[in-house]
Design a protein around this motif. Structure first.
Motif, PDB file in Angstrom:
ATOM      1  N   ARG A 177      13.380   8.297   0.284  1.00  0.00           N
ATOM      2  CA  ARG A 177      14.134   7.073   0.016  1.00  0.00           C
ATOM      3  C   ARG A 177      13.749   6.462  -1.343  1.00  0.00           C
ATOM      4  O   ARG A 177      14.622   6.097  -2.143  1.00  0.00           O
ATOM      5  N   VAL A 178      12.442   6.364  -1.612  1.00  0.00           N
ATOM      6  CA  VAL A 178      11.985   5.791  -2.878  1.00  0.00           C
ATOM      7  C   VAL A 178      12.446   6.657  -4.051  1.00  0.00           C
ATOM      8  O   VAL A 178      12.882   6.148  -5.096  1.00  0.00           O
ATOM      9  N   HIS A 179      12.384   7.973  -3.886  1.00  0.00           N
ATOM     10  CA  HIS A 179      12.839   8.880  -4.948  1.00  0.00           C
ATOM     11  C   HIS A 179      14.330   8.683  -5.228  1.00  0.00           C
ATOM     12  O   HIS A 179      14.759   8.654  -6.392  1.00  0.00           O
ATOM     13  N   ALA A 180      15.130   8.510  -4.167  1.00  0.00           N
ATOM     14  CA  ALA A 180      16.574   8.314  -4.357  1.00  0.00           C
ATOM     15  C   ALA A 180      16.845   7.001  -5.091  1.00  0.00           C
ATOM     16  O   ALA A 180      17.690   6.948  -5.992  1.00  0.00           O
ATOM     17  N   TYR A 181      16.139   5.924  -4.734  1.00  0.00           N
ATOM     18  CA  TYR A 181      16.344   4.645  -5.406  1.00  0.00           C
ATOM     19  C   TYR A 181      15.991   4.746  -6.889  1.00  0.00           C
ATOM     20  O   TYR A 181      16.730   4.250  -7.752  1.00  0.00           O
ATOM     21  N   ILE A 182      14.852   5.350  -7.187  1.00  0.00           N
ATOM     22  CA  ILE A 182      14.425   5.422  -8.585  1.00  0.00           C
ATOM     23  C   ILE A 182      15.372   6.299  -9.398  1.00  0.00           C
ATOM     24  O   ILE A 182      15.656   6.028 -10.568  1.00  0.00           O
ATOM     25  N   GLY A 222      18.310   9.501  11.179  1.00  0.00           N
ATOM     26  CA  GLY A 222      17.016   8.858  11.031  1.00  0.00           C
ATOM     27  C   GLY A 222      16.738   8.283   9.665  1.00  0.00           C
ATOM     28  O   GLY A 222      15.601   7.872   9.391  1.00  0.00           O
ATOM     29  N   GLN A 223      17.746   8.226   8.794  1.00  0.00           N
ATOM     30  CA  GLN A 223      17.549   7.697   7.435  1.00  0.00           C
ATOM     31  C   GLN A 223      18.757   6.832   7.087  1.00  0.00           C
ATOM     32  O   GLN A 223      19.713   7.289   6.436  1.00  0.00           O
ATOM     33  N   VAL A 224      18.725   5.581   7.524  1.00  0.00           N
ATOM     34  CA  VAL A 224      19.877   4.690   7.394  1.00  0.00           C
ATOM     35  C   VAL A 224      20.229   4.426   5.934  1.00  0.00           C
ATOM     36  O   VAL A 224      21.399   4.238   5.587  1.00  0.00           O
ATOM     37  N   ALA A 225      19.250   4.428   5.043  1.00  0.00           N
ATOM     38  CA  ALA A 225      19.471   4.057   3.649  1.00  0.00           C
ATOM     39  C   ALA A 225      20.272   5.091   2.875  1.00  0.00           C
ATOM     40  O   ALA A 225      20.842   4.763   1.827  1.00  0.00           O
ATOM     41  N   LEU A 226      20.341   6.322   3.357  1.00  0.00           N
ATOM     42  CA  LEU A 226      20.952   7.402   2.581  1.00  0.00           C
ATOM     43  C   LEU A 226      22.096   8.043   3.350  1.00  0.00           C
ATOM     44  O   LEU A 226      21.973   8.360   4.533  1.00  0.00           O
ATOM     45  N   CYS A 227      23.212   8.238   2.646  1.00  0.00           N
ATOM     46  CA  CYS A 227      24.361   8.900   3.251  1.00  0.00           C
ATOM     47  C   CYS A 227      24.227  10.415   3.080  1.00  0.00           C
ATOM     48  O   CYS A 227      23.425  10.891   2.263  1.00  0.00           O
ATOM     49  N   PRO A 228      24.983  11.212   3.833  1.00  0.00           N
ATOM     50  CA  PRO A 228      24.895  12.668   3.675  1.00  0.00           C
ATOM     51  C   PRO A 228      25.197  13.139   2.256  1.00  0.00           C
ATOM     52  O   PRO A 228      24.646  14.143   1.800  1.00  0.00           O
ATOM     53  N   GLU A 229      26.057  12.400   1.521  1.00  0.00           N
ATOM     54  CA  GLU A 229      26.410  12.784   0.156  1.00  0.00           C
ATOM     55  C   GLU A 229      25.460  12.200  -0.883  1.00  0.00           C
ATOM     56  O   GLU A 229      25.646  12.412  -2.084  1.00  0.00           O
ATOM     57  N   CYS A 230      24.443  11.448  -0.456  1.00  0.00           N
ATOM     58  CA  CYS A 230      23.612  10.694  -1.400  1.00  0.00           C
ATOM     59  C   CYS A 230      22.519  11.528  -2.055  1.00  0.00           C
ATOM     60  O   CYS A 230      21.910  11.091  -3.034  1.00  0.00           O
ATOM     61  N   ILE A 231      22.214  12.685  -1.524  1.00  0.00           N
ATOM     62  CA  ILE A 231      21.126  13.492  -2.096  1.00  0.00           C
ATOM     63  C   ILE A 231      21.662  14.870  -2.461  1.00  0.00           C
ATOM     64  O   ILE A 231      22.358  15.486  -1.666  1.00  0.00           O
ATOM     65  N   ALA A 239       0.830  -1.207   0.000  1.00  0.00           N
ATOM     66  CA  ALA A 239       0.000   0.000   0.000  1.00  0.00           C
ATOM     67  C   ALA A 239       0.863   1.256   0.000  1.00  0.00           C
ATOM     68  O   ALA A 239       0.642   2.189  -0.788  1.00  0.00           O
ATOM     69  N   ASP A 240       1.878   1.287   0.863  1.00  0.00           N
ATOM     70  CA  ASP A 240       2.710   2.487   0.977  1.00  0.00           C
ATOM     71  C   ASP A 240       3.609   2.668  -0.239  1.00  0.00           C
ATOM     72  O   ASP A 240       3.891   3.803  -0.654  1.00  0.00           O
ATOM     73  N   LEU A 241       4.064   1.576  -0.827  1.00  0.00           N
ATOM     74  CA  LEU A 241       4.848   1.673  -2.063  1.00  0.00           C
ATOM     75  C   LEU A 241       3.992   2.246  -3.185  1.00  0.00           C
ATOM     76  O   LEU A 241       4.443   3.121  -3.939  1.00  0.00           O
ATOM     77  N   SER A 242       2.758   1.769  -3.322  1.00  0.00           N
ATOM     78  CA  SER A 242       1.852   2.277  -4.362  1.00  0.00           C
ATOM     79  C   SER A 242       1.652   3.779  -4.215  1.00  0.00           C
ATOM     80  O   SER A 242       1.751   4.537  -5.193  1.00  0.00           O
ATOM     81  N   ALA A 243       1.371   4.217  -2.987  1.00  0.00           N
ATOM     82  CA  ALA A 243       1.139   5.636  -2.752  1.00  0.00           C
ATOM     83  C   ALA A 243       2.400   6.460  -3.015  1.00  0.00           C
ATOM     84  O   ALA A 243       2.342   7.549  -3.610  1.00  0.00           O
ATOM     85  N   SER A 244       3.561   5.966  -2.590  1.00  0.00           N
ATOM     86  CA  SER A 244       4.823   6.695  -2.796  1.00  0.00           C
ATOM     87  C   SER A 244       5.091   6.917  -4.277  1.00  0.00           C
ATOM     88  O   SER A 244       5.406   8.036  -4.713  1.00  0.00           O
ATOM     89  N   LEU A 245       4.986   5.848  -5.063  1.00  0.00           N
ATOM     90  CA  LEU A 245       5.275   5.956  -6.496  1.00  0.00           C
ATOM     91  C   LEU A 245       4.311   6.914  -7.180  1.00  0.00           C
ATOM     92  O   LEU A 245       4.715   7.686  -8.060  1.00  0.00           O
ATOM     93  N   TYR A 246       3.047   6.844  -6.788  1.00  0.00           N
ATOM     94  CA  TYR A 246       2.062   7.700  -7.451  1.00  0.00           C
ATOM     95  C   TYR A 246       2.260   9.166  -7.060  1.00  0.00           C
ATOM     96  O   TYR A 246       2.222  10.049  -7.929  1.00  0.00           O
ATOM     97  N   ILE A 247       2.484   9.445  -5.799  1.00  0.00           N
ATOM     98  CA  ILE A 247       2.719  10.824  -5.369  1.00  0.00           C
ATOM     99  C   ILE A 247       3.957  11.404  -6.054  1.00  0.00           C
ATOM    100  O   ILE A 247       3.990  12.580  -6.431  1.00  0.00           O
ATOM    101  N   ASP A 277      23.126  -5.576   2.518  1.00  0.00           N
ATOM    102  CA  ASP A 277      23.337  -6.002   1.131  1.00  0.00           C
ATOM    103  C   ASP A 277      22.108  -5.744   0.274  1.00  0.00           C
ATOM    104  O   ASP A 277      22.200  -5.707  -0.953  1.00  0.00           O
ATOM    105  N   ASN A 278      20.949  -5.594   0.887  1.00  0.00           N
ATOM    106  CA  ASN A 278      19.713  -5.304   0.176  1.00  0.00           C
ATOM    107  C   ASN A 278      19.334  -3.839   0.348  1.00  0.00           C
ATOM    108  O   ASN A 278      19.954  -3.122   1.132  1.00  0.00           O
ATOM    109  N   SER A 279      18.348  -3.382  -0.406  1.00  0.00           N
ATOM    110  CA  SER A 279      17.853  -2.012  -0.279  1.00  0.00           C
ATOM    111  C   SER A 279      16.721  -1.978   0.741  1.00  0.00           C
ATOM    112  O   SER A 279      15.808  -2.808   0.694  1.00  0.00           O
ATOM    113  N   PHE A 280      16.775  -1.038   1.648  1.00  0.00           N
ATOM    114  CA  PHE A 280      15.741  -0.890   2.668  1.00  0.00           C
ATOM    115  C   PHE A 280      14.591  -0.057   2.095  1.00  0.00           C
ATOM    116  O   PHE A 280      14.734   1.121   1.840  1.00  0.00           O
TER     117      PHE A 280
END
Length: 774
Positions: free
Chosen positions: A624-629, A765-774, A306-314, A423-426
C-alpha cells in the motif's frame, strides 16, 4: 520670518504629530471586532486575507505609522537637519481640507517626506548580516515604489513592512532595516511581491527553485539497522516505544521485503527524501503525551509512526525522523524569527509525513513557502477529515468549521488508521501478532495452535474506562475468568470489580502472551478504533464489543465533538464489525444482560483460528505504501510567478502537485452508481460491496454523465458550492455539477439529492487498492 527649531526637537514634534494622526485615522477605519480578534498579519499574507477595509485610508494609516517608526529611529540614533516653518505649515494646511482631499494630499505629502528621510542615510550601526542577506543599497540611494500591474500588491506590502518590519526578527535577518530600499529588495528577492530591482541579478526566490535533481534508485533493503541510527538522540517513553517496536518486528520486515524484491525484480523507482515529524511528540505537548505512555495512554499513533518508518526504509527511501522543532527549522531551512518570512532554500524533501500539530508547526516555520510545498505533506489523521471540513471558506460558510480542519489540502493527503473515510488515504499499521510466522513458533517449541484457557482479557488500561460497566462484566465473569491489564500507580490499587485478576500494565510481549491464552477480548466501549482488537483477533481471540445505539458522532459524543467528520460510529470498533465480523467479532447491547450472556455462550461454542486481514500484515502495508508513493507523488516544476503558484494551489491541488486530473486509479476501475435519496456515496458503494473512490469523481462531473444514467436535466447548476455534487434532484429535475475540486466527497447526504457515485472494486483484503491499481 523663520521658526528655528533644533533638529532633535523638530523630529519630536513631527513624531508627535504623526502619532496623533495615526491614532485618529485608525479610529476611523479599524472596526472594534477586528481590534479584538484579528492577529498580527505578516508581510507574507495576501491582501485579501487582511480584510476588505478601505484601502485608501488604510494605506495612509500605514504610511503615517511608517514615518512615525522612521522618525523615532532617527531621533534616537542621530541628529537631522533643520525642519523649516514652511515644512510644518504645509502639513497643517493639508489637514484643513475636506476629508477626501485630506486622504489624497496627506498621502502625497507624506510620501515626499518619506523619500526625504530615506536620503538621510542608513543608521551607522546597522547589525552585520551574512553577505547573502545584507541589503545592497547605497548610503544615499533613493528608492521609489514601482507601479507594475504584474505586482499589484507591491505598494501595500512596502507600506506594511515599513511599519511592521520590527515585528519579526526574520526581516532583519534578510537585510530589512526599515528603509524603502531594503524593503523593496526583500520583497523582490525573497517574497516575489515586487518587481526585480534595477542593476541586481534576479532569479526566482530561493524557495521557488527546485533543488538539485535526486536520481538515486530506491532498492528494497535487507536490514533495518541503519534506521536505528535515525532514531538515535531521540529521548522519551514515546520515542523508545517507536524504536523498540521497529526492532521487535525487524525480522518480519526484512523477510517481507525480500519476498517483495523477488516479485518486483524488473521494476525500478526513484528514492524519495522523506521527513517524518510527529508534531504531537514535540515540545510541552509531547512531554505530556510521553508521560501517558507508561500509564496506559494511547499507543495507536505511535504504532503507526513506527510501522510507517519501517515501511519507508525497507522500500529504499531516505528517511529523516525528528520530534524537535529546532531540528525541524534547521532541516527545512527556516529563517530565524516567528515565521513571517519564507524558508531560505528549496525544500529538500519530496515528502513530509506529519500530523495536525506538526502541520501548524510547519506553517509557522515556512511562511509563504508553506503554501508552495503543501502538496508534499501527508497528515497522519486517525479519525479522518472530510472535504466539507477541509476547505476553510466552505467550512466557515456552511457550519463545518472545527479546530482540526480548514487546511485546504487534497483530502487524499490525510492518512487514516482504518479505511473508514474513503475521501482520505488508508495508511494503516501492522497487526503485531501477524508477524509471528508459523515456522518461528515451531522453532521456539510452541505448538501450531495455542491451547486456550477459559478466560477473557478486558480491553482498557485505565480504570476510568471500567466505571459503570460492572453489570456487563459480571455477566461475562459468570462464564469466563476475567483478566485486566490496568495501570496501577505506585502504592495504589486500580478500582476494578473484585472478580477481575489485574496484571497491571504489561509490556507488549507480555500482553500478546496473555492474549494467546485467552478466548475472548472484551471491549468496554472505549478507547475507540485502536489496534488492540486486531492484535487479539490475530492471536486467536474473539472480540466482544458494545453496540452504540444511537451511533456516536460529533453531535452527541464529547470525544468526537470537533472532529472534522460526520461519521456515525455504530460500535467501539466499526472496522472490526464491518470488515471482519462473525465469527471473529461479536457486537452486543452492553446494557442487555440476556443478550450479553447468550452471546458469550455462543462464542464459547465457536472455534476460531488466528486471523489477520491482509491489509494489516507487513506485506499488505508495504504494498500500500509503495503504491501511494509511486502514484501520489508528483513534484511540480518551477513556477515563475507567485500569482500562478497561488492559482495552482487553489484550483489544481486536487491532484497533489499536478495540474492535471488524477489518472490513478485508472478510469477502467470506475463503477458508476446512482444513489437513492438521502444516502452518501460511501454507503451506496458499500452496499454494492464496492468502495467509493474520490479520485474518480471528475469522470462523473459533466452533463454527459447524467445522460448516460438516463437522467433528463431541466437545469444544470454549477454556480453553487455543494460537497454533495454531482447530484440529481428529482424535484424540478435539477442537476448539480461540482465546481470546486477539493469538495469532491464520498461523505454527505441530503433527502432531496440522488448522488452520482464513483465506486470501484478492491483487491481481496486490501481495500485501498483496486485490481487495476498495481
Amino acid at each position: 520670518m523663520r521658526l528655528a527649531l533644533r533638529p532633535r526637537s523638530g523630529c519630536l514634534v513631527l513624531c508627535l504629530s504623526a502619532s496623533l494622526l495615526t491614532l485618529l485615522l485608525q479610529s476611523l477605519w479599524v472596526p472594534p471586532e477586528i481590534t479584538r480578534e484579528e492577529p498580527l498579519l505578516g508581510a507574507g499574507r495576501s491582501p485579501e486575507e487582511q480584510g476588505h477595509h478601505s484601502h485608501g485610508v488604510r494605506r495612509l494609516a500605514l504610511r503615517l505609522e511608517t514615518l512615525n517608526s522612521q522618525v523615532q529611529r532617527l531621533t534616537r540614533e542621530r541628529d537631522t537637519r533643520q525642519l523649516t516653518k514652511e515644512d510644518l505649515s504645509l502639513l497643517l494646511q493639508s489637514l484643513r481640507q475636506d476629508q477626501e482631499g485630506l486622504v489624497r494630499s496627506v498621502e502625497r505629502e507624506l510620501q515626499r517626506m518619506a523619500q526625504k528621510l530615506d536620503r538621510i542615510g542608513h543608521l551607522p550601526h546597522t547589525p552585520q548580516l551574512p553577505d547573502n542577506h545584507r541589503s545592497q543599497t547605497g548610503v544615499h540611494e533613493v528608492c521609489a515604489v514601482p507601479e507594475d500591474p504584474v505586482y499589484p500588491h507591491c505598494a501595500e506590502k512596502v507600506e506594511f513592512l515599513g511599519a511592521r518590519w520590527n515585528s519579526d526578527p526574520c526581516y532583519a535577518f534578510y537585510g530589512v532595516d526599515g528603509t524603502t530600499c531594503s524593503i523593496l529588495t526583500y520583497l523582490s528577492d525573497r517574497e516575489d511581491f515586487c518587481p526585480p530591482r534595477p542593476g541586481r541579478n534576479h532569479s526566482a526566490p530561493p524557495w521557488h527553485q527546485q533543488p538539485h535533481g535526486h536520481t538515486v534508485e530506491a532498492e528494497i533493503r535487507t536490514t533495518l539497522s541503519p534506521l536505528y541510527e535515525v532514531f538515535d538522540g531521540i529521548q522519551g517513553p514515546a520515542e523508545k516505544f517507536i524504536r523498540s517496536r521497529v526492532e521487535r518486528l525487524s525480522g518480519l520486515w526484512v523477510k517481507t521485503g525480500q519476498r517483495m524484491r523477488e516479485n518486483t525484480a524488473n521494476q525500478t523507482s526513484l528514492q524519495k527524501r522523506v521527513l517524518l515529524y510527529p508534531g504531537v511528540l514535540s515540545g510541552g505537548a509531547g512531554q505530556r503525551f510521553g508521560t501517558m505512555v507508561n500509564r496506559g495512554g494511547p499507543l495507536g499513533e505511535l504504532v503507526q509512526w513506527a510501522d510507517l518508518s519501517a515501511s519507508l526504509y525497507i522500500l529504499g527511501h531516505n528517511v529523516t525522523f525528528t520530534i524537535s522543532q529546532r531540528h525541524l527549522h534547521s532541516v527545512i531551512g527556516a529563517a530565524p524569527g516567528r515565521g513571517s518570512c519564507p524558508i531560505q532554500r528549496p525544500l529538500t524533501f519530496d515528502l513530509i509525513y506529519t500530523d495536525y500539530h506538526g502541520l501548524a508547526h510547519l506553517q509557522g516555520a515556512m511562511g509563504l513557502a508553506f503554501q508552495h510545498y503543501q502538496c508534499r505533506f501527508r497528515i497522519l489523521d486517525s479519525f479522518g477529515t472530510e472535504p466539507a471540513f477541509n476547505l476553510g471558506t466552505y467550512a466557515h460558510k456552511y457550519g463545518y468549521k472545527t479546530l482540526w480542519g480548514s487546511w485546504g489540502l487534497q483530502p487524499l493527503q490525510y492518512m487514516t488508521m482504518f479505511p473508514h473515510t474513503p475521501d482520505n488515504s488508508f495508511l494503516g499499521f501492522v497487526s503485531e501478532e501477524a508477524q509471528s510466522p508459523q515456522e518461528e513458533r515451531e522453532q521456539e517449541g510452541q505448538p501450531r495452535t495455542s491451547v486456550k484457557d477459559n478466560m477473557a482479557v478486558v480491553y482498557g488500561k485505565q480504570d476510568y474506562m471500567w466505571q459503570g460497566k460492572e453489570s456487563y462484566l459480571e455477566v461475562i465473569s459468570r462464564e469466563l475468568e476475567t483478566h485486566g491489564t490496568v495501570y496501577q500507580p505506585a502504592g495504589q490499587s486500580a478500582r476494578l470489580p473484585g472478580e477481575v485478576i489485574n496484571h497491571g500494565l504489561l509490556t507488549q510481549d507480555q500482553f500478546l502472551q496473555l492474549l494467546r491464552r485467552a478466548k475472548v477480548f472484551v471491549g468496554l466501549g472505549f478507547p475507540f478504533e485502536g489496534p488492540a482488537p486486531l492484535e487479539a483477533i490475530a492471536s486467536g481471540c474473539v472480540f466482544l464489543q458494545p453496540r452504540f445505539q444511537p451511533p456516536l458522532s460529533s453531535e452527541n459524543s464529547p470525544f468526537y465533538k470537533g472532529k472534522p467528520t460526520t461519521r456515525l460510529v455504530s460500535s467501539q470498533h466499526p472496522y472490526a464489525e464491518e470488515f471482519i465480523g462473525k465469527p471473529f467479532v461479536w457486537t452486543v447491547n452492553m446494557t442487555n444482560a440476556t443478550d450479553v450472556q447468550e452471546t458469550v455462550q455462543a462464542i464459547l461454542r465457536t472455534e476460531v483460528k488466528p486471523f489477520t486481514p491482509r491489509e494489516f500484515t507487513c506485506e499488505g502495508m508495504l504494498e500500500r505504501v509503495h503504491a501511494y508513493i509511486t502514484h501520489q507523488v508528483r513534484i511540480v516544476s518551477h513556477v515563475k510567478s507567485f500569482i500562478s503558484l497561488v492559482l495552482l494551489c487553489v484550483f489544481y491541488n486536487a491532484d497533489f502537485c499536478s495540474a492535471s486530473f488524477p489518472t490513478w486509479p485508472p478510469e477502467s476501475a470506475l463503477r458508476v452508481h446512482l444513489g437513492p435519496l438521502g444516502q452518501s456515496c460511501g454507503s451506496v458503494c458499500r452496499r454494492a460491496f464496492l468502495v467509493c473512490e474520490p479520485a474518480l469523481f471528475h469522470h462523473l462531473n459533466s452533463p454527459a454523465a447524467f445522460s448516460r444514467l438516463g437522467l433528463s436535466c431541466a437545469s444544470m447548476d454549477q454556480e453553487v458550492d455543494n460537497h454533495l455534487f454531482p447530484a440529481y434532484s428529482p424535484w424540478g429535475r435539477r442537476c448539480g455539477l461540482q465546481r470546486e475540486r477539493l469538495l469532491f466527497s464520498c461523505a454527505g447526504s441530503d433527502p432531496g439529492q440522488r448522488r452520482l457515485c464513483p465506486c470501484r472494486a478492491h483487491q481481496p483484503g486490501q481495500v485501498a487498492l483496486c485490481p487495476e491499481c498495481i
